[in-house]
Enzyme design. Sequence first.
Site, PDB file in Angstrom:
ATOM      1  N   GLU A  16      37.330   4.117  49.053  1.00 28.29           N
ATOM      2  CA  GLU A  16      36.594   2.899  49.440  1.00 28.29           C
ATOM      3  C   GLU A  16      35.213   3.300  49.954  1.00 28.29           C
ATOM      4  OE1 GLU A  16      37.943  -0.521  52.287  1.00 28.29           O
ATOM      5  OE2 GLU A  16      36.489   0.693  53.387  1.00 28.29           O
ATOM      6  N   THR A  47      33.343  -2.572  49.654  1.00 26.81           N
ATOM      7  CA  THR A  47      33.631  -3.656  50.605  1.00 26.81           C
ATOM      8  C   THR A  47      32.589  -4.773  50.488  1.00 26.81           C
ATOM      9  OG1 THR A  47      32.369  -2.660  52.393  1.00 26.81           O
ATOM     10  CG2 THR A  47      34.698  -2.062  52.253  1.00 26.81           C
ATOM     11  N   HIS A  77      35.607  -5.982  46.509  1.00 26.62           N
ATOM     12  CA  HIS A  77      36.176  -6.816  47.572  1.00 26.62           C
ATOM     13  C   HIS A  77      35.467  -8.177  47.567  1.00 26.62           C
ATOM     14  CE1 HIS A  77      37.745  -3.314  50.275  1.00 26.62           C
ATOM     15  NE2 HIS A  77      37.730  -2.948  49.011  1.00 26.62           N
ATOM     16  N   LYS A 163      51.067 -14.429  49.192  1.00 21.22           N
ATOM     17  CA  LYS A 163      49.959 -13.882  48.396  1.00 21.22           C
ATOM     18  C   LYS A 163      50.489 -13.358  47.054  1.00 21.22           C
ATOM     19  CE  LYS A 163      47.797 -11.492  51.970  1.00 21.22           C
ATOM     20  NZ  LYS A 163      46.632 -10.878  52.662  1.00 21.22           N
ATOM     21  N   GLN A 174      46.157  -1.817  55.361  1.00 16.37           N
ATOM     22  CA  GLN A 174      45.229  -1.480  56.425  1.00 16.37           C
ATOM     23  C   GLN A 174      45.559  -0.047  56.853  1.00 16.37           C
ATOM     24  OE1 GLN A 174      44.158  -4.230  59.912  1.00 16.37           O
ATOM     25  NE2 GLN A 174      45.826  -2.997  60.690  1.00 16.37           N
ATOM     26  N   GLN A 210      35.912   6.352  68.139  1.00 12.85           N
ATOM     27  CA  GLN A 210      36.110   5.597  66.883  1.00 12.85           C
ATOM     28  C   GLN A 210      37.550   5.099  66.761  1.00 12.85           C
ATOM     29  OE1 GLN A 210      37.848   7.381  64.095  1.00 12.85           O
ATOM     30  NE2 GLN A 210      37.113   6.380  62.246  1.00 12.85           N
ATOM     31  N   LYS A 270      31.437   9.039  53.486  1.00 16.20           N
ATOM     32  CA  LYS A 270      31.277  10.475  53.779  1.00 16.20           C
ATOM     33  C   LYS A 270      31.903  11.273  52.632  1.00 16.20           C
ATOM     34  CE  LYS A 270      31.932   9.798  58.798  1.00 16.20           C
ATOM     35  NZ  LYS A 270      30.623   9.781  59.346  1.00 16.20           N
TER      36      LYS A 270
HETATM   37  P1  FAD Z   1      45.092 -13.643  55.148  1.00 14.14           P
HETATM   38  O1  FAD Z   1      46.061 -13.095  54.177  1.00 14.14           O
HETATM   39  O2  FAD Z   1      44.551 -15.008  54.884  1.00 14.14           O
HETATM   40  O3  FAD Z   1      45.789 -13.614  56.584  1.00 14.14           O
HETATM   41  C1  FAD Z   1      45.026 -13.874  57.771  1.00 14.14           C
HETATM   42  C2  FAD Z   1      45.965 -14.360  58.879  1.00 14.14           C
HETATM   43  O4  FAD Z   1      46.379 -15.695  58.612  1.00 14.14           O
HETATM   44  C3  FAD Z   1      47.244 -13.546  58.989  1.00 14.14           C
HETATM   45  O5  FAD Z   1      47.600 -13.448  60.355  1.00 14.14           O
HETATM   46  C4  FAD Z   1      48.269 -14.374  58.218  1.00 14.14           C
HETATM   47  O6  FAD Z   1      49.590 -14.121  58.627  1.00 14.14           O
HETATM   48  C5  FAD Z   1      47.812 -15.803  58.556  1.00 14.14           C
HETATM   49  N1  FAD Z   1      48.119 -16.770  57.506  1.00 14.14           N
HETATM   50  C6  FAD Z   1      47.868 -16.646  56.185  1.00 14.14           C
HETATM   51  N2  FAD Z   1      48.255 -17.780  55.521  1.00 14.14           N
HETATM   52  C7  FAD Z   1      48.744 -18.619  56.441  1.00 14.14           C
HETATM   53  C8  FAD Z   1      49.282 -19.932  56.392  1.00 14.14           C
HETATM   54  N3  FAD Z   1      49.378 -20.614  55.251  1.00 14.14           N
HETATM   55  N4  FAD Z   1      49.693 -20.502  57.554  1.00 14.14           N
HETATM   56  C9  FAD Z   1      49.579 -19.839  58.717  1.00 14.14           C
HETATM   57  N5  FAD Z   1      49.076 -18.574  58.837  1.00 14.14           N
HETATM   58  C10 FAD Z   1      48.669 -17.973  57.706  1.00 14.14           C
HETATM   59  N6  FAD Z   1      37.047  -7.590  55.665  1.00 14.14           N
HETATM   60  C11 FAD Z   1      35.787  -7.828  55.220  1.00 14.14           C
HETATM   61  O7  FAD Z   1      35.053  -8.606  55.839  1.00 14.14           O
HETATM   62  N7  FAD Z   1      35.310  -7.229  54.083  1.00 14.14           N
HETATM   63  C12 FAD Z   1      36.057  -6.367  53.342  1.00 14.14           C
HETATM   64  O8  FAD Z   1      35.595  -5.847  52.323  1.00 14.14           O
HETATM   65  C13 FAD Z   1      37.392  -6.089  53.798  1.00 14.14           C
HETATM   66  N8  FAD Z   1      38.204  -5.246  53.101  1.00 14.14           N
HETATM   67  C14 FAD Z   1      39.499  -5.045  53.517  1.00 14.14           C
HETATM   68  C15 FAD Z   1      40.343  -4.212  52.763  1.00 14.14           C
HETATM   69  C16 FAD Z   1      41.666  -3.989  53.170  1.00 14.14           C
HETATM   70  C17 FAD Z   1      42.543  -3.104  52.338  1.00 14.14           C
HETATM   71  C18 FAD Z   1      42.157  -4.590  54.363  1.00 14.14           C
HETATM   72  C19 FAD Z   1      43.556  -4.332  54.821  1.00 14.14           C
HETATM   73  C20 FAD Z   1      41.326  -5.420  55.106  1.00 14.14           C
HETATM   74  C21 FAD Z   1      40.004  -5.663  54.707  1.00 14.14           C
HETATM   75  N9  FAD Z   1      39.155  -6.507  55.422  1.00 14.14           N
HETATM   76  C22 FAD Z   1      37.861  -6.744  54.983  1.00 14.14           C
HETATM   77  C23 FAD Z   1      39.602  -7.120  56.684  1.00 14.14           C
HETATM   78  C24 FAD Z   1      40.244  -8.517  56.453  1.00 14.14           C
HETATM   79  O9  FAD Z   1      39.258  -9.417  56.024  1.00 14.14           O
HETATM   80  C25 FAD Z   1      40.871  -8.946  57.788  1.00 14.14           C
HETATM   81  O10 FAD Z   1      41.965  -8.141  58.090  1.00 14.14           O
HETATM   82  C26 FAD Z   1      41.187 -10.434  57.931  1.00 14.14           C
HETATM   83  O11 FAD Z   1      41.414 -10.681  59.323  1.00 14.14           O
HETATM   84  C27 FAD Z   1      42.435 -10.899  57.185  1.00 14.14           C
HETATM   85  O12 FAD Z   1      42.238 -10.888  55.843  1.00 14.14           O
HETATM   86  P2  FAD Z   1      43.476 -11.212  54.842  1.00 14.14           P
HETATM   87  O13 FAD Z   1      42.905 -11.249  53.489  1.00 14.14           O
HETATM   88  O14 FAD Z   1      44.601 -10.305  55.107  1.00 14.14           O
HETATM   89  O15 FAD Z   1      43.840 -12.691  55.349  1.00 14.14           O
END
Ligand code: FAD
Length: 289
Positions: A16, A47, A77, A163, A174, A210, A270
């Site tokens: 990434e 990202t 992303h 999903k 994560q 960090q 890095k």
């Molecule tokens: P979701 O799957 O929508 O979940 C978010 C929260 O809502 C969870 O607690 C879930 O349980 C809850 N939820 C979901 N659906 C419902 C529902 N219908 N009813 C009630 N609750 C619900 N962030 C960035 O800004 N840019 C990036 O490029 C980026 N890359 C990432 C890559 C990876 C591999 C990971 C793991 C994370 C990344 N993130 C990034 C961070 C991510 O955007 C955050 O973790 C964010 O808080 C949640 O994203 P999600 O897509 O998992 O959300």
Amino acid sequence: MRIDELLKTKQTYSYEIFPPKGTMPLSDARKVAEALAQDHPDWISTTFSAGGTGSSSHTAEICDTVQNDLGITSLAHLTCLGSSKEDVERYVEKLDRAGVSNVLALRGDRAPGRDAIDFTYASDLISYLKAQHPELCLGAACYPEGHVESPSMRRSLENLKRKQDAGADFFVTQLFFDNETFYRFRDLCARGRIKIPIVVGIMPFTSQKQITRMAFTCGASIPSAVIKRIIAAGDDPAEQAKAGVAYAIEQLQDLAQNGVDGLHIYTMNKPAMAHEIHEALVGCGYLAS
Ligand code: FAD
């Protein structure tokens, strides 16, 4: 190449990167991608930043470089909080022009002023993309220790199922520092009828500061094994970073041996660090040279 197809053939190895932040020129981000490409990863993900100093407009450009200039499969992303369907369409069109067909569909972190427009959760974005762009291969985020906002692991798993059912083709985790946590999570996913591949995302810690910040932003726990490594490294930042790479290599070797679907490295831009990890995995036969 579609990443879900790749995952059917092998245990993948991927990186990434993030697009330029602040005053960093786009050419510097391209140089990072070029250096990482020397290791021939199966794909490189870029990202997406909906606000702040990172520019989302550069994500598609870096994906284009990775895929077309470097000949490596790109994973773009995309976060949906604060985006309209039109914004999403404009982004997908850019990816389409570059021939990028893999998208990691995310909600994004909540931030002041970033309210839901057309999408509230990642599953909304996944459903939309699946319906409008069935040609795309869609990844989604998953959380071996549960998402920070989720009241329980059960609720977090329900969301992963949602999903998957919406059309996600694979998950990327994560970061985590305790492999046992991941193995328990993998078992729970299997029992919860989550069947799509789960690629593990590993980030080497670089310093005590960090890792503490990471723990508080994403809720990853810090095992005592890591704390002991940091204490043994003393106050020297270079020694702490060295300990982080060594720990990540051990984690990855164990994960590779335990048959995870794919190994994904959060490189933090890095390339030298990523290369060290790559060489160690080649050295013990987990990757081809
Ligand atoms: P979701 O799957 O929508 O979940 C978010 C929260 O809502 C969870 O607690 C879930 O349980 C809850 N939820 C979901 N659906 C419902 C529902 N219908 N009813 C009630 N609750 C619900 N962030 C960035 O800004 N840019 C990036 O490029 C980026 N890359 C990432 C890559 C990876 C591999 C990971 C793991 C994370 C990344 N993130 C990034 C961070 C991510 O955007 C955050 O973790 C964010 O808080 C949640 O994203 P999600 O897509 O998992 O959300």
